[in-house]
Enzyme design. Structure first.
Site, PDB file in Angstrom:
ATOM      1  N   HIS A 178      25.064  38.568  50.464  1.00 34.25           N
ATOM      2  CA  HIS A 178      26.016  38.265  51.526  1.00 34.25           C
ATOM      3  C   HIS A 178      26.536  39.579  52.120  1.00 34.25           C
ATOM      4  CE1 HIS A 178      29.976  36.983  53.178  1.00 34.25           C
ATOM      5  NE2 HIS A 178      29.302  35.894  53.494  1.00 34.25           N
ATOM      6  N   THR A 180      29.323  40.787  52.349  1.00 34.78           N
ATOM      7  CA  THR A 180      30.388  41.430  51.589  1.00 34.78           C
ATOM      8  C   THR A 180      29.876  42.133  50.337  1.00 34.78           C
ATOM      9  OG1 THR A 180      30.791  39.362  50.410  1.00 34.78           O
ATOM     10  CG2 THR A 180      32.131  39.795  52.375  1.00 34.78           C
ATOM     11  N   LYS A 181      28.604  41.977  50.037  1.00 35.23           N
ATOM     12  CA  LYS A 181      28.050  42.573  48.821  1.00 35.23           C
ATOM     13  C   LYS A 181      27.552  43.996  49.081  1.00 35.23           C
ATOM     14  CE  LYS A 181      28.850  38.869  46.420  1.00 35.23           C
ATOM     15  NZ  LYS A 181      29.460  38.020  47.451  1.00 35.23           N
ATOM     16  N   ASN A 182      27.208  44.694  48.004  1.00 36.37           N
ATOM     17  CA  ASN A 182      26.771  46.093  48.111  1.00 36.37           C
ATOM     18  C   ASN A 182      25.501  46.233  48.939  1.00 36.37           C
ATOM     19  OD1 ASN A 182      28.792  46.094  46.196  1.00 36.37           O
ATOM     20  ND2 ASN A 182      27.786  47.567  44.848  1.00 36.37           N
TER      21      ASN A 182
END
Length: 373
Positions: A178, A180-182
């Protein structure tokens, strides 16, 4: 405004996306999907990695592969995203929540065994903030009771437990890409890691609408047919191309995030009015989240308001699932909620993303210091 997160862009994404468009192969399991999957299998030493549209889809696949049926029970923490529970609830399972550890915000491995009943089918540890649960204890419990373990490693890619990649220790692991992930596959995306040979062939069928199309593509059958239950769990190659650009730079991305995480820790460690993250010695985290804990919910909300007046976006995180209306209808909390609600109400996340500048981070730290005064 300093945002909480900015989706990662390395700079080569558009070139790879253009390659996909020119190829005419836009659907799943194309050239870039194969490269991403091979990269994960090689770097994380898992038996099989399969890209999916989301970590939610990966968890749903896991529930199908475990043959979850109505009446089965699945143990997990309440401090997690709704997908962790929904994936198993959709197969008819009863969700059994247990308390978390206040130091890591992960499931308390010492109380899992007390929650096991003859109906228990699986344990789902969630690696919060990219810090591993105590997997040795959890796997030993599972072995004693003949249970499956599905790692919700949505936040865990590039993190390890005793030098083993998160997502590769349980029988099945699930990643999120997603925004928002790294690492992201252009906004949405996931992967399922198959770590038990029992599931490898069936995973390919479940992922392809319940058909053996994968065998057809490999030339093993003349035509493909409906074999099992399943759904559309493939990631489009346009998204895989975006992800591939980030996997190529994974080490550099991880290194920069660790630097930012460490700078927060060093700057805030002397502030005795807040609690900083704890990372057990056997864990190597991936700097997915840097959070602080305030005295209580009022203190936390005051902190968030203070940061907002300085145009800095800080956010709390999960509302424990057992406190929600759906959690009360579809699940039960085993034992006492000593820490889940209390610790969740204290926690606030600071901005942390690859392109966060050192000067902006210093400004965040300075504004935090003003709150204490």
């Amino acid at each position: 405004m300093i945002p909480f997160n900015i989706p990662l862009i390395i700079g080569t994404e558009l070139d790879f996306i253009q390659t996909v468009i020119s190829s005419g192969q836009l659907c799943g399991d194309g050239y870039f999907a194969q490269r991403c999957q091979q990269w994960m299998e090689h770097n994380f030493r898992c038996q099989k990695a399969l890209l999916t549209p989301s970590c939610t889809a990966s968890l749903e696949m896991a529930a199908i592969l475990l043959d979850i049926h109505p009446g089965d029970e699945v143990i997990m923490p309440s401090y997690t995203f709704t997908s962790t529970a929904n994936a198993f609830l959709l197969r008819g399972a009863t969700i059994v929540f247990v308390d978390i550890r206040p130091d890591t915000m992960n499931i308390d491995e010492t109380i899992i065994e007390n929650a096991i009943t003859p109906r228990t089918k699986a344990i789902v540890p969630v690696h919060y903030a990219g810090v591993a649960c105590d997997m040795d204890v959890i796997m030993a419990i599972a072995a004693r009771h003949r249970l499956w373990v599905v790692e919700d490693a949505a936040q865990g890619m590039m993190a390890t437990y005793k030098n083993r990649s998160l997502g590769t220790i349980g029988h099945i692991g699930c990643y999120s890409f997603h925004q928002t992930k790294n690492y992201t596959a252009g906004g949405e995306g996931g992967a399922v890691l198959i770590n038990h040979p029992t599931f490898i062939e069936r995973a390919a069928i479940v992922r392809e609408h319940g058909t053996n199309r994968n065998q057809f593509v490999r030339g093993q059958v003349d035509k493909y047919t409906w074999q099992d239950i399943g759904s559309s769990y493939l990631m489009a190659d346009l998204q895989a191309a975006y992800l591939w650009a980030q996997l190529e730079a994974a080490s550099a991305i991880n290194k920069r995030r660790i630097v930012l995480w460490n700078q927060y820790y060093q700057a805030l460690t002397a502030k005795n009015w807040m609690t900083l993250p704890y990372v057990p010695v056997m864990c190597k985290h991936n700097a997915h989240i840097f959070y602080v804990k305030l005295r209580d919910i009022d203190d936390r909300d005051g902190f968030i308001r203070h940061m907002k007046t300085a145009n800095i976006w800080t956010v709390c995180h999960y509302i424990p699932l057992h406190n929600s209306s759906a959690g009360q209808r579809f699940a039960r909390f085993h034992g006492k909620d000593h820490y889940t609600t209390r610790e969740s109400q204290r926690l606030v996340r600071l901005p942390l993303f690859y392109n966060l500048s050192d000067s902006d981070q210093q400004r965040i730290i300075d504004v935090i210091s003003e709150y204490s005064s």
